[in-house]
Write a protein that holds these residues in place. Structure first.
Motif, PDB file in Angstrom:
ATOM      1  N   ARG A   1       4.066  10.422 -24.225  1.00  0.00           N
ATOM      2  CA  ARG A   1       3.573  10.101 -22.887  1.00  0.00           C
ATOM      3  C   ARG A   1       4.629  10.357 -21.792  1.00  0.00           C
TER       4      ARG A   1
ATOM      5  N   HIS B   1      15.266   7.242 -27.476  1.00  0.00           N
ATOM      6  CA  HIS B   1      14.974   5.968 -28.121  1.00  0.00           C
ATOM      7  C   HIS B   1      13.488   5.864 -28.405  1.00  0.00           C
TER       8      HIS B   1
ATOM      9  N   HIS C   1       8.168   2.184 -32.465  1.00  0.00           N
ATOM     10  CA  HIS C   1       7.366   2.421 -33.668  1.00  0.00           C
ATOM     11  C   HIS C   1       7.056   3.895 -33.919  1.00  0.00           C
TER      12      HIS C   1
ATOM     13  N   ASP D   1      14.110  -1.894 -31.791  1.00  0.00           N
ATOM     14  CA  ASP D   1      13.102  -2.814 -31.259  1.00  0.00           C
ATOM     15  C   ASP D   1      13.689  -3.471 -30.007  1.00  0.00           C
ATOM     16  N   LEU D   2      13.125  -3.158 -28.864  1.00  0.00           N
ATOM     17  CA  LEU D   2      13.698  -3.647 -27.605  1.00  0.00           C
ATOM     18  C   LEU D   2      13.466  -5.136 -27.381  1.00  0.00           C
ATOM     19  N   SER D   3      12.679  -5.767 -28.252  1.00  0.00           N
ATOM     20  CA  SER D   3      12.529  -7.220 -28.123  1.00  0.00           C
ATOM     21  C   SER D   3      13.599  -7.955 -28.927  1.00  0.00           C
TER      22      SER D   3
ATOM     23  N   ALA E   1      10.646   2.498 -21.440  1.00  0.00           N
ATOM     24  CA  ALA E   1       9.792   1.779 -22.407  1.00  0.00           C
ATOM     25  C   ALA E   1       9.220   0.524 -21.764  1.00  0.00           C
ATOM     26  N   SER E   2       8.028   0.161 -22.205  1.00  0.00           N
ATOM     27  CA  SER E   2       7.368  -0.966 -21.560  1.00  0.00           C
ATOM     28  C   SER E   2       6.242  -1.509 -22.428  1.00  0.00           C
TER      29      SER E   2
ATOM     30  N   ILE F   1      11.922   2.681 -14.632  1.00  0.00           N
ATOM     31  CA  ILE F   1      10.538   3.072 -14.345  1.00  0.00           C
ATOM     32  C   ILE F   1       9.735   1.796 -14.095  1.00  0.00           C
ATOM     33  N   LEU F   2       9.229   1.679 -12.877  1.00  0.00           N
ATOM     34  CA  LEU F   2       8.505   0.475 -12.452  1.00  0.00           C
ATOM     35  C   LEU F   2       6.998   0.747 -12.467  1.00  0.00           C
ATOM     36  N   ASP F   3       6.314   0.306 -11.450  1.00  0.00           N
ATOM     37  CA  ASP F   3       4.857   0.466 -11.354  1.00  0.00           C
ATOM     38  C   ASP F   3       4.492   0.228  -9.896  1.00  0.00           C
TER      39      ASP F   3
ATOM     40  N   TYR G   1       3.153  -8.694 -17.282  1.00  0.00           N
ATOM     41  CA  TYR G   1       3.640  -7.321 -17.079  1.00  0.00           C
ATOM     42  C   TYR G   1       4.114  -7.152 -15.638  1.00  0.00           C
TER      43      TYR G   1
ATOM     44  N   LYS H   1       7.940  -6.377 -14.085  1.00  0.00           N
ATOM     45  CA  LYS H   1       8.264  -5.161 -13.314  1.00  0.00           C
ATOM     46  C   LYS H   1       8.787  -5.521 -11.918  1.00  0.00           C
TER      47      LYS H   1
ATOM     48  N   LEU I   1      -1.366   6.081 -10.666  1.00  0.00           N
ATOM     49  CA  LEU I   1      -2.339   6.497 -11.687  1.00  0.00           C
ATOM     50  C   LEU I   1      -1.879   7.808 -12.324  1.00  0.00           C
TER      51      LEU I   1
ATOM     52  N   ALA J   1      -2.155   3.264 -22.980  1.00  0.00           N
ATOM     53  CA  ALA J   1      -2.139   3.594 -24.408  1.00  0.00           C
ATOM     54  C   ALA J   1      -3.035   2.609 -25.145  1.00  0.00           C
TER      55      ALA J   1
END
Ligand SMILES: NC(=O)c1ccc[n+]([C@@H]2O[C@H](COP(=O)([O-])OP(=O)(O)OC[C@H]3O[C@@H](n4cnc5c(N)ncnc54)[C@H](OP(=O)(O)O)[C@@H]3O)[C@@H](O)[C@H]2O)c1
Length: 250
Positions: A19, A38, A41, A66-68, A94-95, A140-142, A155, A159, A186, A191
């Protein structure tokens, strides 16, 4: 040849297997960066992306994490430096993106989103500032960070926090490290839970795009072009570029 490879700058891109993250890896590889890709899964997709970069003359190595997992995130930059011996750019892409509400959902949703969308970028930013000393970070935000109405509360809050961190770090990490952000609108449909593209709802983005000033959805290139601009322009720090067709204005 070996010397040339050491001189080439290195970029770590989180969530780079597919993506938007994959498009950022391709764009940076085309611009001459060695790519530390990076992934969480998506091991097969990460391998394919790395192979594509190598087939096109680039350099790419893949780094699962695993970023968590805070400890694992703390070690990630060290692993990249062991492989490439230098790091010049960090892209926190990543998000986690899951529906949640402030009223209904418990602490878990907040914890999960903040771990991946805020704490992991923060740990990587701090490691980068300490170990690289100079270079460029892009978060990378939103575009929705300017709003308060949402079906994705945890979420959005994560952000918004990352947007504030971008500006504060731009001040604290200067003059060596520039910190900027791109806020997409947009671009791609969400996903699916399995991680693949969600095509269950064809025309979803096109319908939403009717309310955007430019009346169309964006392309991943609109995000990658903004990333490249921020990397190139060495007098810009603490900025957020909205790659969103003007959505943040309305
Ligand atoms: N899509 C859009 O139109 C849009 C709009 C606004 C903002 N954005 C932002 O742009 C960025 C990229 O968007 P996207 O839609 O391409 O993202 P995405 O597909 O939803 O997620 C990107 C990657 O994040 C990784 N990730 C999630 N949780 C992880 C964990 N615990 N550990 C390691 N990796 C984890 C996943 O990697 P693995 O698959 O390897 O697990 C995933 O492929 C995100 O920051 C998003 O918020 C996107």
């Amino acid at each position: 040849m070996k010397k040339e490879s050491v001189l080439r700058p290195t970029a770590l891109v989180t969530g780079g297997a597919q993506r938007i993250g994959q498009a950022i890896c391709y764009a940076l590889a085309r611009s001459g960066y060695k790519i530390a890709l990076h992934y969480g899964h998506s091991a097969a997709e990460a391998r394919q992306t790395a192979q594509h970069i190598r087939e096109n003359g680039g350099v790419c190595a893949i780094f699962p994490c695993d970023l968590s997992d805070k400890r694992a995130v703390e070690n990630l930059l060290g692993r990249v430096l062991k492989k490439f011996s230098r790091i010049d750019v960090l892209i926190n892409n990543a998000s986690v993106f899951e529906p949640s509400s402030l009223k209904k959902d418990e602490h878990d949703a907040m914890k999960r989103h903040f771990a991946v969308n805020f704490h992991a970028p923060y740990i990587l930013m701090r490691s980068f500032a300490r170990r690289a000393g100079e270079g460029s970070i892009i978060n990378i935000l939103d575009t929705h960070i300017v709003r308060d109405k949402t079906s994705h509360s945890a979420y959005l809050l994560s952000k918004k926090a990352l947007a504030e961190l971008t500006k504060m770090a731009a001040v604290e990490f200067a003059p060596g490290v520039r910190v900027n952000a791109v806020a997409p609108g947009l671009i791609l449909p969400p996903a699916s839970p399995e991680g693949g593209p969600a095509n269950q709802n064809p025309g979803y983005l096109e319908r939403l795009a009717k309310d955007v000033p430019l009346k169309r959805k964006g392309r991943v290139a609109n995000v990658t072009d903004a990333v490249l601009f921020l990397l190139d322009n060495d007098y810009v720090t603490g900025q957020i570029i909205y790659a969103d067709g003007g959505e943040h204005l309305i």
